[in-house]
Motif scaffolding. Structure first.
Motif, PDB file in Angstrom:
ATOM      1  N   LEU A 111       0.842  -1.188   0.000  1.00  0.00           N
ATOM      2  CA  LEU A 111       0.000   0.000   0.000  1.00  0.00           C
ATOM      3  C   LEU A 111       0.876   1.236   0.000  1.00  0.00           C
ATOM      4  O   LEU A 111       1.698   1.429   0.902  1.00  0.00           O
ATOM      5  CB  LEU A 111      -0.916   0.006   1.229  1.00  0.00           C
ATOM      6  N   GLY A 112       0.711   2.064  -1.033  1.00  0.00           N
ATOM      7  CA  GLY A 112       1.465   3.305  -1.139  1.00  0.00           C
ATOM      8  C   GLY A 112       0.611   4.486  -0.705  1.00  0.00           C
ATOM      9  O   GLY A 112      -0.526   4.631  -1.134  1.00  0.00           O
ATOM     10  N   ILE A 113       1.149   5.333   0.157  1.00  0.00           N
ATOM     11  CA  ILE A 113       0.412   6.481   0.683  1.00  0.00           C
ATOM     12  C   ILE A 113       1.161   7.758   0.339  1.00  0.00           C
ATOM     13  O   ILE A 113       2.367   7.862   0.565  1.00  0.00           O
ATOM     14  CB  ILE A 113       0.245   6.366   2.211  1.00  0.00           C
ATOM     15  N   GLY A 114       0.439   8.719  -0.232  1.00  0.00           N
ATOM     16  CA  GLY A 114       1.052   9.993  -0.583  1.00  0.00           C
ATOM     17  C   GLY A 114       0.994  10.266  -2.079  1.00  0.00           C
ATOM     18  O   GLY A 114       0.586   9.414  -2.879  1.00  0.00           O
ATOM     19  N   ALA A 115       1.402  11.464  -2.460  1.00  0.00           N
ATOM     20  CA  ALA A 115       1.382  11.877  -3.859  1.00  0.00           C
ATOM     21  C   ALA A 115       2.307  10.993  -4.691  1.00  0.00           C
ATOM     22  O   ALA A 115       3.442  10.739  -4.304  1.00  0.00           O
ATOM     23  CB  ALA A 115       1.814  13.335  -3.977  1.00  0.00           C
ATOM     24  N   GLY A 116       1.787  10.505  -5.815  1.00  0.00           N
ATOM     25  CA  GLY A 116       2.586   9.688  -6.727  1.00  0.00           C
ATOM     26  C   GLY A 116       2.778   8.256  -6.292  1.00  0.00           C
ATOM     27  O   GLY A 116       3.462   7.490  -6.978  1.00  0.00           O
ATOM     28  N   ALA A 117       2.189   7.853  -5.167  1.00  0.00           N
ATOM     29  CA  ALA A 117       2.413   6.502  -4.642  1.00  0.00           C
ATOM     30  C   ALA A 117       1.622   5.466  -5.435  1.00  0.00           C
ATOM     31  O   ALA A 117       0.522   5.723  -5.925  1.00  0.00           O
ATOM     32  CB  ALA A 117       2.017   6.440  -3.175  1.00  0.00           C
ATOM     33  N   VAL A 129      -2.399  10.667  -7.723  1.00  0.00           N
ATOM     34  CA  VAL A 129      -1.964  11.825  -8.501  1.00  0.00           C
ATOM     35  C   VAL A 129      -0.568  12.237  -8.055  1.00  0.00           C
ATOM     36  O   VAL A 129      -0.168  12.021  -6.903  1.00  0.00           O
ATOM     37  CB  VAL A 129      -2.951  13.001  -8.336  1.00  0.00           C
ATOM     38  N   ASN A 130       0.177  12.852  -8.976  1.00  0.00           N
ATOM     39  CA  ASN A 130       1.590  13.125  -8.708  1.00  0.00           C
ATOM     40  C   ASN A 130       1.837  14.372  -7.862  1.00  0.00           C
ATOM     41  O   ASN A 130       2.775  14.404  -7.058  1.00  0.00           O
ATOM     42  CB  ASN A 130       2.342  13.274 -10.036  1.00  0.00           C
ATOM     43  N   LEU A 131       1.032  15.414  -8.046  1.00  0.00           N
ATOM     44  CA  LEU A 131       1.305  16.685  -7.372  1.00  0.00           C
ATOM     45  C   LEU A 131       0.693  16.715  -5.976  1.00  0.00           C
ATOM     46  O   LEU A 131      -0.458  16.308  -5.784  1.00  0.00           O
ATOM     47  CB  LEU A 131       0.765  17.840  -8.198  1.00  0.00           C
ATOM     48  N   ILE A 132       1.456  17.220  -5.020  1.00  0.00           N
ATOM     49  CA  ILE A 132       0.999  17.245  -3.631  1.00  0.00           C
ATOM     50  C   ILE A 132      -0.288  18.053  -3.454  1.00  0.00           C
ATOM     51  O   ILE A 132      -1.212  17.586  -2.776  1.00  0.00           O
ATOM     52  CB  ILE A 132       2.121  17.768  -2.703  1.00  0.00           C
ATOM     53  N   PRO A 133      -0.420  19.255  -4.051  1.00  0.00           N
ATOM     54  CA  PRO A 133      -1.698  19.998  -3.878  1.00  0.00           C
ATOM     55  C   PRO A 133      -2.901  19.216  -4.395  1.00  0.00           C
ATOM     56  O   PRO A 133      -3.967  19.220  -3.769  1.00  0.00           O
ATOM     57  CB  PRO A 133      -1.465  21.282  -4.692  1.00  0.00           C
ATOM     58  N   ASN A 134      -2.728  18.533  -5.535  1.00  0.00           N
ATOM     59  CA  ASN A 134      -3.821  17.734  -6.088  1.00  0.00           C
ATOM     60  C   ASN A 134      -4.146  16.545  -5.195  1.00  0.00           C
ATOM     61  O   ASN A 134      -5.307  16.151  -5.055  1.00  0.00           O
ATOM     62  CB  ASN A 134      -3.477  17.257  -7.492  1.00  0.00           C
ATOM     63  N   TYR A 135      -3.104  15.961  -4.597  1.00  0.00           N
ATOM     64  CA  TYR A 135      -3.317  14.835  -3.691  1.00  0.00           C
ATOM     65  C   TYR A 135      -4.106  15.278  -2.465  1.00  0.00           C
ATOM     66  O   TYR A 135      -5.079  14.641  -2.060  1.00  0.00           O
ATOM     67  CB  TYR A 135      -1.971  14.231  -3.282  1.00  0.00           C
ATOM     68  N   LEU A 136      -3.708  16.409  -1.877  1.00  0.00           N
ATOM     69  CA  LEU A 136      -4.394  16.915  -0.687  1.00  0.00           C
ATOM     70  C   LEU A 136      -5.843  17.281  -1.014  1.00  0.00           C
ATOM     71  O   LEU A 136      -6.757  17.006  -0.228  1.00  0.00           O
ATOM     72  CB  LEU A 136      -3.653  18.128  -0.133  1.00  0.00           C
ATOM     73  N   SER A 137      -6.034  17.897  -2.180  1.00  0.00           N
ATOM     74  CA  SER A 137      -7.382  18.274  -2.590  1.00  0.00           C
ATOM     75  C   SER A 137      -8.268  17.043  -2.765  1.00  0.00           C
ATOM     76  O   SER A 137      -9.420  17.016  -2.323  1.00  0.00           O
ATOM     77  CB  SER A 137      -7.324  19.073  -3.894  1.00  0.00           C
ATOM     78  N   LYS A 144     -17.393  13.665  -4.004  1.00  0.00           N
ATOM     79  CA  LYS A 144     -17.404  13.004  -5.302  1.00  0.00           C
ATOM     80  C   LYS A 144     -17.583  11.497  -5.138  1.00  0.00           C
ATOM     81  O   LYS A 144     -16.921  10.858  -4.325  1.00  0.00           O
ATOM     82  CB  LYS A 144     -16.105  13.308  -6.046  1.00  0.00           C
ATOM     83  N   SER A 145     -18.473  10.928  -5.928  1.00  0.00           N
ATOM     84  CA  SER A 145     -18.704   9.484  -5.878  1.00  0.00           C
ATOM     85  C   SER A 145     -17.711   8.780  -6.791  1.00  0.00           C
ATOM     86  O   SER A 145     -17.617   9.082  -7.978  1.00  0.00           O
ATOM     87  CB  SER A 145     -20.133   9.163  -6.331  1.00  0.00           C
ATOM     88  N   ILE A 146     -16.947   7.857  -6.241  1.00  0.00           N
ATOM     89  CA  ILE A 146     -15.967   7.109  -7.037  1.00  0.00           C
ATOM     90  C   ILE A 146     -16.210   5.613  -6.852  1.00  0.00           C
ATOM     91  O   ILE A 146     -16.788   5.171  -5.876  1.00  0.00           O
ATOM     92  CB  ILE A 146     -14.517   7.461  -6.632  1.00  0.00           C
ATOM     93  N   GLU A 147     -15.728   4.859  -7.838  1.00  0.00           N
ATOM     94  CA  GLU A 147     -15.962   3.412  -7.824  1.00  0.00           C
ATOM     95  C   GLU A 147     -15.101   2.712  -6.788  1.00  0.00           C
ATOM     96  O   GLU A 147     -15.521   1.743  -6.163  1.00  0.00           O
ATOM     97  CB  GLU A 147     -15.673   2.848  -9.219  1.00  0.00           C
ATOM     98  N   PHE A 148     -13.876   3.208  -6.585  1.00  0.00           N
ATOM     99  CA  PHE A 148     -12.947   2.504  -5.707  1.00  0.00           C
ATOM    100  C   PHE A 148     -12.025   3.501  -5.031  1.00  0.00           C
ATOM    101  O   PHE A 148     -11.558   4.459  -5.645  1.00  0.00           O
ATOM    102  CB  PHE A 148     -12.130   1.494  -6.520  1.00  0.00           C
ATOM    103  N   GLY A 149     -11.743   3.269  -3.764  1.00  0.00           N
ATOM    104  CA  GLY A 149     -10.715   4.024  -3.068  1.00  0.00           C
ATOM    105  C   GLY A 149     -11.094   5.454  -2.755  1.00  0.00           C
ATOM    106  O   GLY A 149     -12.219   5.743  -2.364  1.00  0.00           O
ATOM    107  N   HIS A 150     -10.144   6.375  -2.961  1.00  0.00           N
ATOM    108  CA  HIS A 150     -10.326   7.779  -2.600  1.00  0.00           C
ATOM    109  C   HIS A 150     -10.193   8.662  -3.843  1.00  0.00           C
ATOM    110  O   HIS A 150      -9.857   8.206  -4.928  1.00  0.00           O
ATOM    111  CB  HIS A 150      -9.293   8.179  -1.541  1.00  0.00           C
ATOM    112  N   ASN A 151     -10.428   9.946  -3.660  1.00  0.00           N
ATOM    113  CA  ASN A 151     -10.470  10.877  -4.790  1.00  0.00           C
ATOM    114  C   ASN A 151      -9.100  11.371  -5.248  1.00  0.00           C
ATOM    115  O   ASN A 151      -9.030  12.213  -6.149  1.00  0.00           O
ATOM    116  CB  ASN A 151     -11.346  12.066  -4.431  1.00  0.00           C
ATOM    117  N   ALA A 152      -8.042  10.878  -4.645  1.00  0.00           N
ATOM    118  CA  ALA A 152      -6.702  11.241  -5.111  1.00  0.00           C
ATOM    119  C   ALA A 152      -6.103  10.157  -6.010  1.00  0.00           C
ATOM    120  O   ALA A 152      -4.948  10.240  -6.381  1.00  0.00           O
ATOM    121  CB  ALA A 152      -5.784  11.501  -3.920  1.00  0.00           C
TER     122      ALA A 152
END
Length: 239
Positions: A111-117, A129-137, A144-152
Motif C-alpha cells: 500500500l502506497g500512501i502519498g502523492a505519486g504513490a 496523482v503526482n502533485l501534492i496539492p492535487n493529492y491533498l485536494s 465526489k462518488s468514485i468506484e474505488f478508493g479515494h479521490n486522489a
C-alpha cells in the motif's frame, strides 16, 4: 543500514573502471549493494546522443562480462546475491535484504500512501496523482462518488488471474535462490505451474537457464547462474 546503487554497461565504461567502482563501494562497508545494467530509454538525452553518434553505443558483450565478474567478486567480499541485481552482506544475526523489494518480487500486496504513490492489493493496482496539492485536494474531497478508493487516485486497474500469474512468474524468478515456490504457486492459483508452462520450463531447463532446486525445504523453480545474465529473455517466455 547503508545501500549503494551502481550501474554497469554505460557507454565508454571499461571493465577495469567498473571493477574500481565496485572495489571502492566495498571499501565503504555497506550492508547492501544494488547493481543494475543500464536500461536505455528512447526519450533520454543519452539515447539521442547515441543515435547522433556523439556517444558510443552500449556494448552488450562487455556489459555481460561485467555482470559475470561481479557475480564472482561480491561473494568473495562477503555478499550474497538474492536477486538478479541485489546483494546483501552475509550476517547470521541480521537479514540485510531489502524487505520492501522482496514484497514486490513475491508479487504480494503493498500500500502506497502519498502523492505519486503506487499500490497493489488483491487484484487491483492503482496510483495516486503526482502533485501534492492535487493529492491533498483529492483526499479532502468527500463529496465526489468514485468506484474505488479515494479521490486522489489517478488510475486504477483490475487485473485478471492470468495477468497476476504472469507477473508472479516474472517477478519471482528474479529471486535468485528463492525463485518461484511450486507449492505456494499451486495454493495461490489452484493450478500446477507445470500445467501452465510445460513447454517453456522444459525449453529453458534444456538451455540450462532454469533449474529445479530445494529452498528452505520447499521445491522451487529458479534461474541458473547462466540464466541470471539472460533474465530478460527468460521472462519473455512467461509473458
Amino acid at each position: 543500514n547503508i545501500n549503494l546503487d551502481l550501474i554497469f554497461g554505460i557507454p565508454t565504461q571499461t571493465l577495469e573502471s567498473f571493477k574500481i567502482s565496485i572495489q571502492e563501494a566495498i571499501s565503504l562497508e555497506p550492508q547492501h549493494l544494488s547493481i543494475y545494467g543500464l536500461a536505455l530509454e528512447e526519450s533520454t538525452q543519452l539515447a539521442k546522443n547515441i543515435q547522433m553518434g556523439l556517444v558510443p553505443e552500449i556494448d552488450d558483450d562487455l556489459a555481460a562480462e561485467m555482470y559475470e565478474w561481479v557475480m564472482k567478486a561480491l561473494p568473495a567480499a562477503g555478499f550474497e546475491q538474492y536477486e538478479i541485481s541485489n546483494w546483501a552482506i552475509v550476517d547470521n544475526s541480521v537479514d540485510y535484504r531489502c524487505v520492501l523489494n522482496i514484497q514486490y518480487w513475491r508479487n504480494e500486496d503493498y500500500l502506497g500512501i502519498g502523492a505519486g504513490a503506487h499500490s497493489y492489493v488483491g487484484n487491483r493496482r492503482w496510483r495516486n496523482v503526482n502533485l501534492i496539492p492535487n493529492y491533498l485536494s483529492g483526499m479532502n474531497n468527500h463529496n465526489k462518488s468514485i468506484e474505488f478508493g479515494h479521490n486522489a487516485i489517478l488510475e486504477c486497474n483490475q487485473l485478471e488471474k492470468i495477468d497476476i500469474i504472469k507477473e508472479t512468474m516474472m517477478m519471482g524468478l528474479r529471486l535468485t535462490d528463492e525463485g518461484v515456490n511450486l507449492k505456494q504457486f499451486r495454493d495461490r492459483f489452484s493450478v500446477e505451474i507445470e500445467a501452465l508452462y510445460t513447454a517453456q520450463i522444459n525449453k529453458l531447463c534444456s538451455f540450462r537457464l532454469l533449474e529445479y532446486a530445494v529452498y528452505q525445504g520447499s521445491k522451487v523453480l529458479r534461474l541458473t547462474k547462466k540464466g541470471r545474465a539472460l533474465g530478460n529473455q527468460v521472462f519473455l517466455e512467461f509473458v
